[in-house]
Design a protein around this motif. Structure first.
Motif, PDB file in Angstrom:
ATOM      1  N   ALA A 199      -2.133   0.920  12.136  1.00  0.00           N
ATOM      2  CA  ALA A 199      -2.521   1.057  10.733  1.00  0.00           C
ATOM      3  C   ALA A 199      -4.028   1.178  10.562  1.00  0.00           C
ATOM      4  O   ALA A 199      -4.628   0.617   9.678  1.00  0.00           O
ATOM      5  CB  ALA A 199      -1.971  -0.089   9.894  1.00  0.00           C
ATOM      6  N   ILE A 234       0.854  -1.183   0.000  1.00  0.00           N
ATOM      7  CA  ILE A 234       0.000   0.000   0.000  1.00  0.00           C
ATOM      8  C   ILE A 234       0.889   1.232   0.000  1.00  0.00           C
ATOM      9  O   ILE A 234       1.750   1.380   0.868  1.00  0.00           O
ATOM     10  CB  ILE A 234      -0.915   0.027   1.237  1.00  0.00           C
ATOM     11  CG1 ILE A 234      -1.822  -1.201   1.253  1.00  0.00           C
ATOM     12  CG2 ILE A 234      -1.740   1.305   1.269  1.00  0.00           C
ATOM     13  CD1 ILE A 234      -2.626  -1.348   2.514  1.00  0.00           C
ATOM     14  N   ALA A 235       0.692   2.093  -0.974  1.00  0.00           N
ATOM     15  CA  ALA A 235       1.446   3.347  -1.026  1.00  0.00           C
ATOM     16  C   ALA A 235       0.881   4.298   0.015  1.00  0.00           C
ATOM     17  O   ALA A 235      -0.333   4.439   0.153  1.00  0.00           O
ATOM     18  CB  ALA A 235       1.350   3.974  -2.408  1.00  0.00           C
ATOM     19  N   VAL A 236       1.761   4.907   0.792  1.00  0.00           N
ATOM     20  CA  VAL A 236       1.342   5.895   1.779  1.00  0.00           C
ATOM     21  C   VAL A 236       2.226   7.118   1.658  1.00  0.00           C
ATOM     22  O   VAL A 236       3.359   7.044   1.198  1.00  0.00           O
ATOM     23  CB  VAL A 236       1.396   5.350   3.229  1.00  0.00           C
ATOM     24  CG1 VAL A 236       0.395   4.248   3.436  1.00  0.00           C
ATOM     25  CG2 VAL A 236       2.777   4.894   3.594  1.00  0.00           C
ATOM     26  N   TRP A 237       1.680   8.244   2.067  1.00  0.00           N
ATOM     27  CA  TRP A 237       2.414   9.493   2.067  1.00  0.00           C
ATOM     28  C   TRP A 237       2.600   9.915   3.510  1.00  0.00           C
ATOM     29  O   TRP A 237       1.650   9.938   4.296  1.00  0.00           O
ATOM     30  CB  TRP A 237       1.645  10.560   1.286  1.00  0.00           C
ATOM     31  CG  TRP A 237       1.774  10.350  -0.181  1.00  0.00           C
ATOM     32  CD1 TRP A 237       2.640  10.959  -1.023  1.00  0.00           C
ATOM     33  CD2 TRP A 237       1.025   9.435  -0.992  1.00  0.00           C
ATOM     34  NE1 TRP A 237       2.489  10.480  -2.295  1.00  0.00           N
ATOM     35  CE2 TRP A 237       1.505   9.542  -2.308  1.00  0.00           C
ATOM     36  CE3 TRP A 237       0.015   8.514  -0.728  1.00  0.00           C
ATOM     37  CZ2 TRP A 237       0.997   8.788  -3.359  1.00  0.00           C
ATOM     38  CZ3 TRP A 237      -0.482   7.752  -1.768  1.00  0.00           C
ATOM     39  CH2 TRP A 237       0.005   7.900  -3.058  1.00  0.00           C
ATOM     40  N   THR A 259      -5.909   9.531   8.654  1.00  0.00           N
ATOM     41  CA  THR A 259      -4.500   9.164   8.620  1.00  0.00           C
ATOM     42  C   THR A 259      -4.351   7.732   9.083  1.00  0.00           C
ATOM     43  O   THR A 259      -5.264   7.147   9.645  1.00  0.00           O
ATOM     44  CB  THR A 259      -3.660  10.062   9.551  1.00  0.00           C
ATOM     45  OG1 THR A 259      -4.119   9.881  10.888  1.00  0.00           O
ATOM     46  CG2 THR A 259      -3.768  11.514   9.166  1.00  0.00           C
ATOM     47  N   LEU A 260      -3.200   7.176   8.855  1.00  0.00           N
ATOM     48  CA  LEU A 260      -2.892   5.849   9.348  1.00  0.00           C
ATOM     49  C   LEU A 260      -2.117   5.980  10.632  1.00  0.00           C
ATOM     50  O   LEU A 260      -1.124   6.690  10.699  1.00  0.00           O
ATOM     51  CB  LEU A 260      -2.040   5.079   8.327  1.00  0.00           C
ATOM     52  CG  LEU A 260      -2.706   4.770   7.003  1.00  0.00           C
ATOM     53  CD1 LEU A 260      -1.719   4.060   6.094  1.00  0.00           C
ATOM     54  CD2 LEU A 260      -3.927   3.912   7.206  1.00  0.00           C
ATOM     55  N   MET A 294       0.475   9.702   8.415  1.00  0.00           N
ATOM     56  CA  MET A 294       0.587   8.931   7.179  1.00  0.00           C
ATOM     57  C   MET A 294      -0.781   8.872   6.510  1.00  0.00           C
ATOM     58  O   MET A 294      -1.800   8.705   7.175  1.00  0.00           O
ATOM     59  CB  MET A 294       1.103   7.538   7.481  1.00  0.00           C
ATOM     60  CG  MET A 294       2.513   7.547   8.038  1.00  0.00           C
ATOM     61  SD  MET A 294       3.105   5.938   8.544  1.00  0.00           S
ATOM     62  CE  MET A 294       3.093   5.063   7.006  1.00  0.00           C
ATOM     63  N   PHE A 295      -0.786   9.007   5.174  1.00  0.00           N
ATOM     64  CA  PHE A 295      -2.026   9.065   4.418  1.00  0.00           C
ATOM     65  C   PHE A 295      -1.985   8.092   3.250  1.00  0.00           C
ATOM     66  O   PHE A 295      -0.948   7.912   2.631  1.00  0.00           O
ATOM     67  CB  PHE A 295      -2.243  10.482   3.854  1.00  0.00           C
ATOM     68  CG  PHE A 295      -2.330  11.536   4.911  1.00  0.00           C
ATOM     69  CD1 PHE A 295      -3.554  11.922   5.418  1.00  0.00           C
ATOM     70  CD2 PHE A 295      -1.189  12.147   5.405  1.00  0.00           C
ATOM     71  CE1 PHE A 295      -3.640  12.899   6.394  1.00  0.00           C
ATOM     72  CE2 PHE A 295      -1.261  13.118   6.381  1.00  0.00           C
ATOM     73  CZ  PHE A 295      -2.493  13.497   6.873  1.00  0.00           C
ATOM     74  N   GLU A 296      -3.121   7.509   2.942  1.00  0.00           N
ATOM     75  CA  GLU A 296      -3.237   6.649   1.770  1.00  0.00           C
ATOM     76  C   GLU A 296      -3.554   7.457   0.516  1.00  0.00           C
ATOM     77  O   GLU A 296      -3.366   6.974  -0.581  1.00  0.00           O
ATOM     78  CB  GLU A 296      -4.316   5.590   1.983  1.00  0.00           C
ATOM     79  CG  GLU A 296      -3.937   4.542   2.990  1.00  0.00           C
ATOM     80  CD  GLU A 296      -4.982   3.443   3.117  1.00  0.00           C
ATOM     81  OE1 GLU A 296      -5.955   3.440   2.335  1.00  0.00           O
ATOM     82  OE2 GLU A 296      -4.813   2.597   3.991  1.00  0.00           O
ATOM     83  N   ASP A 297      -4.034   8.673   0.681  1.00  0.00           N
ATOM     84  CA  ASP A 297      -4.422   9.529  -0.440  1.00  0.00           C
ATOM     85  C   ASP A 297      -3.470  10.719  -0.524  1.00  0.00           C
ATOM     86  O   ASP A 297      -3.350  11.500   0.416  1.00  0.00           O
ATOM     87  CB  ASP A 297      -5.863  10.005  -0.216  1.00  0.00           C
ATOM     88  CG  ASP A 297      -6.411  10.814  -1.367  1.00  0.00           C
ATOM     89  OD1 ASP A 297      -5.740  11.779  -1.798  1.00  0.00           O
ATOM     90  OD2 ASP A 297      -7.529  10.506  -1.827  1.00  0.00           O
ATOM     91  N   LYS A 298      -2.806  10.863  -1.666  1.00  0.00           N
ATOM     92  CA  LYS A 298      -1.817  11.931  -1.837  1.00  0.00           C
ATOM     93  C   LYS A 298      -2.443  13.312  -1.711  1.00  0.00           C
ATOM     94  O   LYS A 298      -1.867  14.210  -1.089  1.00  0.00           O
ATOM     95  CB  LYS A 298      -1.139  11.800  -3.200  1.00  0.00           C
ATOM     96  CG  LYS A 298      -0.057  12.828  -3.437  1.00  0.00           C
ATOM     97  CD  LYS A 298       0.612  12.641  -4.780  1.00  0.00           C
ATOM     98  CE  LYS A 298       1.687  13.695  -4.976  1.00  0.00           C
ATOM     99  NZ  LYS A 298       2.312  13.572  -6.292  1.00  0.00           N
TER     100      LYS A 298
END
Length: 100
Positions: free
Chosen positions: A93, A4-7, A87-88, A15-19
């Protein structure tokens, strides 16, 4: 195992899954930091915790503040609930709760 890509927001470690959400959160934190700095530079002797609280408050209400500056000052007095972007949590998570 899925990847899973995270920012990661380097300002607060969120941490976010959506840019797009991550970038919006980073802009909010940058605005709060700049407002805080502005206050501290222009109000001698203000306590750092108060200037930071004011910076965060104004950044959270930036849209209402903009409307107030454009001739609708009553907008600032409307009830307001700030919701943190999802956020994560680095330990579990899972999504975090609303801000207090």
């Amino acid at each position: 195992m899925a990847v899973i890509a995270v920012w990661l927001c380097d300002r607060d470690g969120s941490m976010f899954e959506d840019k797009k959400v991550a970038e919006e959160h980073d802009k909010y934190l940058e605005l709060a930091a700049n407002i805080t700095q502005l206050i501290e530079e222009n109000i001698p002797g203000i306590d750092e915790k108060y200037s930071e609280a004011i910076g965060i408050l104004l950044a959270q209400r930036r849209e209402l503040l903009a409307k107030a500056c454009k001739g609708k000052p009553d907008e600032l007095l409307q009830p307001f609930t700030y919701e943190k972007p999802v956020t994560l949590n680095s330990k579990t998570a899972t999504a975090t709760d609303k801000d207090d």
